[in-house]
Each structure stands twice: as C-alpha cells, then as structure tokens.
Write a protein that holds these residues in place. Structure first.
Motif, PDB file in Angstrom:
ATOM      1  N   UNK A  12      17.283   0.669 -25.565  1.00 48.02           N
ATOM      2  CA  UNK A  12      17.969   1.599 -26.442  1.00 48.02           C
ATOM      3  C   UNK A  12      16.968   2.695 -26.785  1.00 48.02           C
ATOM      4  N   UNK A  13      17.243   3.901 -26.308  1.00 51.93           N
ATOM      5  CA  UNK A  13      16.281   4.999 -26.436  1.00 51.93           C
ATOM      6  C   UNK A  13      16.653   5.926 -27.586  1.00 51.93           C
ATOM      7  N   UNK A  14      15.654   6.254 -28.381  1.00 48.30           N
ATOM      8  CA  UNK A  14      15.800   7.188 -29.486  1.00 48.30           C
ATOM      9  C   UNK A  14      14.902   8.390 -29.233  1.00 48.30           C
ATOM     10  N   UNK A  15      15.361   9.577 -29.624  1.00 50.18           N
ATOM     11  CA  UNK A  15      14.459  10.722 -29.607  1.00 50.18           C
ATOM     12  C   UNK A  15      13.825  10.815 -30.988  1.00 50.18           C
ATOM     13  N   UNK A  16      12.511  10.967 -31.012  1.00 50.68           N
ATOM     14  CA  UNK A  16      11.747  10.961 -32.265  1.00 50.68           C
ATOM     15  C   UNK A  16      10.707  12.075 -32.245  1.00 50.68           C
ATOM     16  N   UNK A  44       7.234   5.741 -25.566  1.00 48.25           N
ATOM     17  CA  UNK A  44       6.702   4.469 -26.067  1.00 48.25           C
ATOM     18  C   UNK A  44       7.806   3.433 -25.952  1.00 48.25           C
ATOM     19  N   UNK A  45       7.403   2.175 -25.825  1.00 51.41           N
ATOM     20  CA  UNK A  45       8.406   1.122 -25.689  1.00 51.41           C
ATOM     21  C   UNK A  45       8.020  -0.078 -26.536  1.00 51.41           C
ATOM     22  N   UNK A  46       9.034  -0.669 -27.173  1.00 50.62           N
ATOM     23  CA  UNK A  46       8.826  -1.835 -28.036  1.00 50.62           C
ATOM     24  C   UNK A  46       9.756  -2.961 -27.620  1.00 50.62           C
ATOM     25  N   UNK A  47       9.263  -4.185 -27.728  1.00 48.68           N
ATOM     26  CA  UNK A  47      10.095  -5.358 -27.495  1.00 48.68           C
ATOM     27  C   UNK A  47      10.803  -5.704 -28.798  1.00 48.68           C
ATOM     28  N   UNK A  48      12.132  -5.853 -28.733  1.00 43.64           N
ATOM     29  CA  UNK A  48      12.877  -6.287 -29.905  1.00 43.64           C
ATOM     30  C   UNK A  48      12.771  -7.805 -30.007  1.00 43.64           C
ATOM     31  N   UNK A  52      15.250  -9.341 -23.299  1.00 45.57           N
ATOM     32  CA  UNK A  52      15.859  -8.356 -22.411  1.00 45.57           C
ATOM     33  C   UNK A  52      16.245  -7.046 -23.069  1.00 45.57           C
ATOM     34  N   UNK A  53      16.038  -6.921 -24.386  1.00 50.37           N
ATOM     35  CA  UNK A  53      16.405  -5.697 -25.097  1.00 50.37           C
ATOM     36  C   UNK A  53      15.132  -5.067 -25.663  1.00 50.37           C
ATOM     37  N   UNK A  54      14.881  -3.818 -25.243  1.00 52.32           N
ATOM     38  CA  UNK A  54      13.732  -3.076 -25.741  1.00 52.32           C
ATOM     39  C   UNK A  54      14.205  -1.784 -26.397  1.00 52.32           C
ATOM     40  N   UNK A  55      13.312  -1.203 -27.203  1.00 53.10           N
ATOM     41  CA  UNK A  55      13.555   0.095 -27.830  1.00 53.10           C
ATOM     42  C   UNK A  55      12.604   1.088 -27.169  1.00 53.10           C
ATOM     43  N   UNK A  56      13.138   2.215 -26.709  1.00 53.87           N
ATOM     44  CA  UNK A  56      12.327   3.286 -26.152  1.00 53.87           C
ATOM     45  C   UNK A  56      12.287   4.453 -27.117  1.00 53.87           C
TER      46      UNK A  56
END
Length: 125
Positions: A12-16, A44-48, A52-56
């Motif tokens: 799930x990608x967010x613009x920041x 940047x990428x984070x493991x939730x 199988x679900x990450x935050x970009x």
C-alpha cells in the motif's frame, strides 16, 4: 479468474513529504518495521504486522492529500500489463523501471482510482 495472477504480496503506497519521518511514525504508532530506504529512488518500505502486506512511502514535494495506491506484486509485469491493456484498462504512461530494483506500472479502475503493478527485480526472476 482474473486477467492477471498477482503473487501473494500487496504493498500500500502513500505519497509523503518526508519518507524517513513517515517511516518513524508508522514504526512508533503502528509497530511496523522499516525494511529499507532507497534514497536514490525516493522510496521507503515497511513491513506491516500482516504477512505479505507492506507499506511503501514515495517522496514527493507536494503529495496528493489522501493519496493511497495499492501495489500488487506480479511475477511478469509486461504480460500482466498487456492483458489489462487488451481489456481496455487505462494505464498512466509507460512502465517505470529502477534497474536492479523494480518495474512499476500505474493503472486505473473504472472510477479512476489508481492501482499499481510491481515486478521485483532484486530476486533475478
């Protein structure tokens, strides 16, 4: 069965505005773990806490408010894109490639919501 076969990941990608600050917020508030910061790609990428679900986090000087784009991992982006284009799915420009890292392509659902396909280039597949 759909036109494409995603792998078992979703990002799930967010613009920041500031990826490092945002990553720290997700770590502190939600307990996520930073996987990496790719400064050369503005990503940047984070493991939730869900397998199988990450935050970009994509860094932009003026991010769109409320912007969130689900990114579906795919083994063969070119084939998936071709199948979707043949079904008249609209894409936002050409496929982006960060050599040795990832290929991405943004497309839209019938309501104009952005979604993205991503092919991992780090595993040699």
């Amino acid at each position: 069965m759909g036109l494409i076969t995603p792998d078992e990941t979703i990002n799930i990608a967010f613009s920041v505005r500031d990826r490092h600050a945002s990553a720290k917020w997700f770590e502190t508030m939600l307990g996520f773990k930073t996987i990496y910061h790719a400064d050369e790609a503005g990503w940047s990428e984070l493991q939730t806490n869900t397998t199988g679900v990450t935050i970009g986090l994509g860094e932009y000087t003026q991010p769109a408010p409320g912007n969130c784009v689900p990114v579906f991992g795919i083994a063969d982006l070119a084939s998936a894109r071709q199948a979707l284009e043949q079904a008249d799915v609209k894409f936002d420009g050409e496929t982006d490639v960060v050599e040795g890292m990832v290929k991405t392509a943004t497309f839209y659902d019938p309501d104009g919501n952005a979604l993205m396909l991503a092919e991992d280039l780090t595993t040699g597949s």
